[in-house]
Design a protein around this motif. Sequence first.
Motif, PDB file in Angstrom:
ATOM      1  N   LEU A 131      -1.839  -1.645   7.859  1.00 16.26           N
ATOM      2  CA  LEU A 131      -0.964  -0.361   6.649  1.00 16.26           C
ATOM      3  C   LEU A 131      -2.170  -0.058   5.508  1.00 16.26           C
ATOM      4  CD1 LEU A 131       0.343   1.741   5.240  1.00 16.26           C
ATOM      5  CD2 LEU A 131       1.926  -0.649   4.505  1.00 16.26           C
ATOM      6  N   HIS A 132      -3.134   0.685   5.015  1.00 18.37           N
ATOM      7  CA  HIS A 132      -4.554   0.098   4.376  1.00 18.37           C
ATOM      8  C   HIS A 132      -4.190   1.512   3.305  1.00 18.37           C
ATOM      9  CE1 HIS A 132      -9.206   1.155   3.876  1.00 18.37           C
ATOM     10  NE2 HIS A 132      -8.391   0.639   3.198  1.00 18.37           N
ATOM     11  N   ASN A 133      -3.814  -0.468   1.825  1.00 21.58           N
ATOM     12  CA  ASN A 133      -2.761   0.874   1.072  1.00 21.58           C
ATOM     13  C   ASN A 133      -4.545   1.131   0.119  1.00 21.58           C
ATOM     14  OD1 ASN A 133      -2.703   0.967  -1.404  1.00 21.58           O
ATOM     15  ND2 ASN A 133      -2.237  -1.022  -2.482  1.00 21.58           N
ATOM     16  N   GLN A 134      -5.342   2.278   0.061  1.00 18.73           N
ATOM     17  CA  GLN A 134      -6.014   2.967  -0.434  1.00 18.73           C
ATOM     18  C   GLN A 134      -6.138   3.662  -1.719  1.00 18.73           C
ATOM     19  OE1 GLN A 134      -6.730   6.126   2.806  1.00 18.73           O
ATOM     20  NE2 GLN A 134      -7.382   4.975   3.708  1.00 18.73           N
ATOM     21  N   THR A 135      -5.035   2.171  -2.683  1.00 19.28           N
ATOM     22  CA  THR A 135      -4.983   3.041  -4.263  1.00 19.28           C
ATOM     23  C   THR A 135      -5.393   1.716  -5.117  1.00 19.28           C
ATOM     24  OG1 THR A 135      -3.192   2.146  -4.053  1.00 19.28           O
ATOM     25  CG2 THR A 135      -2.760   4.228  -3.370  1.00 19.28           C
ATOM     26  N   GLU A 136      -5.854   1.932  -6.236  1.00 20.55           N
ATOM     27  CA  GLU A 136      -6.318   0.455  -7.180  1.00 20.55           C
ATOM     28  C   GLU A 136      -4.678  -0.351  -7.455  1.00 20.55           C
ATOM     29  OE1 GLU A 136      -8.708   2.042 -10.075  1.00 20.55           O
ATOM     30  OE2 GLU A 136     -10.337   3.073  -8.742  1.00 20.55           O
ATOM     31  N   ASN A 137      -3.916   0.144  -6.712  1.00 16.65           N
ATOM     32  CA  ASN A 137      -2.248  -0.583  -7.675  1.00 16.65           C
ATOM     33  C   ASN A 137      -2.036  -1.498  -6.161  1.00 16.65           C
ATOM     34  OD1 ASN A 137      -2.575   1.539  -9.836  1.00 16.65           O
ATOM     35  ND2 ASN A 137      -1.898   2.457  -8.563  1.00 16.65           N
ATOM     36  N   GLU A 138      -1.456  -2.236  -6.737  1.00 14.87           N
ATOM     37  CA  GLU A 138      -0.451  -3.374  -5.859  1.00 14.87           C
ATOM     38  C   GLU A 138       0.647  -2.534  -5.884  1.00 14.87           C
ATOM     39  OE1 GLU A 138       1.171  -7.796  -6.115  1.00 14.87           O
ATOM     40  OE2 GLU A 138      -1.001  -7.887  -6.514  1.00 14.87           O
ATOM     41  N   MET A 139       0.984  -3.286  -4.027  1.00 11.43           N
ATOM     42  CA  MET A 139       2.390  -2.148  -4.094  1.00 11.43           C
ATOM     43  C   MET A 139       2.797  -2.967  -2.729  1.00 11.43           C
ATOM     44  SD  MET A 139       1.577   2.203  -3.972  1.00 11.43           S
ATOM     45  CE  MET A 139       0.092   2.001  -3.741  1.00 11.43           C
ATOM     46  N   TYR A 140       3.639  -2.976  -2.338  1.00 14.05           N
ATOM     47  CA  TYR A 140       4.742  -3.117  -1.148  1.00 14.05           C
ATOM     48  C   TYR A 140       5.019  -1.911  -0.431  1.00 14.05           C
ATOM     49  CZ  TYR A 140       5.177  -7.959  -3.499  1.00 14.05           C
ATOM     50  OH  TYR A 140       5.095  -8.958  -3.700  1.00 14.05           O
ATOM     51  N   ALA A 141       5.207  -2.263   1.581  1.00 13.78           N
ATOM     52  CA  ALA A 141       6.221  -1.956   2.141  1.00 13.78           C
ATOM     53  C   ALA A 141       6.873  -2.376   2.360  1.00 13.78           C
ATOM     54  CB  ALA A 141       4.655  -2.047   3.127  1.00 13.78           C
ATOM     55  N   ILE A 142       8.026  -1.555   2.983  1.00  6.33           N
ATOM     56  CA  ILE A 142       8.595  -2.669   3.306  1.00  6.33           C
ATOM     57  C   ILE A 142       9.215  -1.762   4.829  1.00  6.33           C
ATOM     58  CG2 ILE A 142      11.533  -3.030   3.265  1.00  6.33           C
ATOM     59  CD1 ILE A 142      11.497  -2.474   0.002  1.00  6.33           C
ATOM     60  N   TYR A 143       9.695  -2.473   5.795  1.00 12.98           N
ATOM     61  CA  TYR A 143       8.973  -1.540   7.451  1.00 12.98           C
ATOM     62  C   TYR A 143      10.012  -1.902   8.158  1.00 12.98           C
ATOM     63  CZ  TYR A 143       5.951  -5.684   8.639  1.00 12.98           C
ATOM     64  OH  TYR A 143       5.358  -7.090   9.048  1.00 12.98           O
ATOM     65  N   LYS A 144       9.968  -1.315   9.318  1.00 13.30           N
ATOM     66  CA  LYS A 144      11.303  -1.851  10.393  1.00 13.30           C
ATOM     67  C   LYS A 144      10.132  -1.098  11.604  1.00 13.30           C
ATOM     68  CE  LYS A 144      14.494   1.480   9.357  1.00 13.30           C
ATOM     69  NZ  LYS A 144      16.129   2.167  10.256  1.00 13.30           N
ATOM     70  N   TRP A 145      10.648  -1.646  12.695  1.00 16.64           N
ATOM     71  CA  TRP A 145      10.021  -0.998  13.698  1.00 16.64           C
ATOM     72  C   TRP A 145      11.009  -0.649  15.350  1.00 16.64           C
ATOM     73  CZ3 TRP A 145       6.337   0.934  15.890  1.00 16.64           C
ATOM     74  CH2 TRP A 145       5.604   0.648  16.857  1.00 16.64           C
ATOM     75  N   SER A 146      10.677   0.260  15.260  1.00 14.18           N
ATOM     76  CA  SER A 146      12.304   0.618  16.275  1.00 14.18           C
ATOM     77  C   SER A 146      11.069   0.556  17.798  1.00 14.18           C
ATOM     78  CB  SER A 146      13.356   1.429  16.024  1.00 14.18           C
ATOM     79  OG  SER A 146      13.874   1.740  17.294  1.00 14.18           O
ATOM     80  N   CYS A 147      11.598   0.180  18.901  1.00 14.75           N
ATOM     81  CA  CYS A 147      11.110   0.453  20.035  1.00 14.75           C
ATOM     82  C   CYS A 147      11.115  -0.794  21.091  1.00 14.75           C
ATOM     83  CB  CYS A 147       9.588  -0.071  20.252  1.00 14.75           C
ATOM     84  SG  CYS A 147       9.400  -1.951  20.014  1.00 14.75           S
ATOM     85  N   GLU A 148      11.422   0.181  22.190  1.00 10.40           N
ATOM     86  CA  GLU A 148      11.796  -0.097  23.866  1.00 10.40           C
ATOM     87  C   GLU A 148      11.066  -1.958  24.309  1.00 10.40           C
ATOM     88  OE1 GLU A 148      11.768   3.418  26.956  1.00 10.40           O
ATOM     89  OE2 GLU A 148      12.341   4.244  25.494  1.00 10.40           O
ATOM     90  N   TYR A 149      10.206  -1.923  24.077  1.00 10.98           N
ATOM     91  CA  TYR A 149       9.601  -2.998  24.342  1.00 10.98           C
ATOM     92  C   TYR A 149      10.483  -4.127  23.755  1.00 10.98           C
ATOM     93  CZ  TYR A 149       6.348  -6.604  23.531  1.00 10.98           C
ATOM     94  OH  TYR A 149       5.177  -8.308  23.479  1.00 10.98           O
ATOM     95  N   ASP A 150      10.831  -4.629  22.558  1.00 14.16           N
ATOM     96  CA  ASP A 150      11.783  -5.669  22.586  1.00 14.16           C
ATOM     97  C   ASP A 150      13.078  -5.688  22.273  1.00 14.16           C
ATOM     98  OD1 ASP A 150      10.661  -5.867  18.592  1.00 14.16           O
ATOM     99  OD2 ASP A 150      11.546  -4.434  19.644  1.00 14.16           O
TER     100      ASP A 150
END
Length: 164
Positions: A34-53
């Motif tokens: 996830l590439h933050n292309q801004t000048e600000n520090e941020m946070y990403a909250i994420y979840k992954w839903s897939c058949e793999y796991d």
Amino acid sequence: MKVLNLLYITLLVLLSVVLKSCITAEAPIYCIHLHNQTENEMYAIYKWSCEYDGQYTKEIKLSEDSSLYNSQRMCPDWAPNLWCFDYQPEDFLKPTDTLTIFILDKEEYEGKTWSQLVDSAHFRQIYYLSGDDIRLIGWEIPYPPSEKMRNMDMVPSYDETVKN
């Protein structure tokens, strides 16, 4: 005769180097960034839903009421790994798999529980990326969204994001 012996020795040395490098070579790791292309520090909250796991990954950084989410600090112009795989994701990533990403300012994130974050609803962007979307953008997810992401599911939409 000496030249022939020297040639054999050289060949054996080369062969041993090649064999050793084959034996000790580590398997490649494939990552989604996830590439933050801004000048600000941020946070990403994420979840992954897939058949793999077969399940969401358990959270290690947020409070107890957000056990299905991971979080990642995003420094300016930085692309941290969100997810890494032992083999090429094309081998198992399904179109129905979804990576959901909530992007918010550092000030909005720090010191809050998941319930407080949801109630405040000050997310800069929310992505709902399918396996096909991730393949299309080449494993690096930009924020803000790129032109390639125009038709992908996100809030606000790509067009609304570009206007602001």
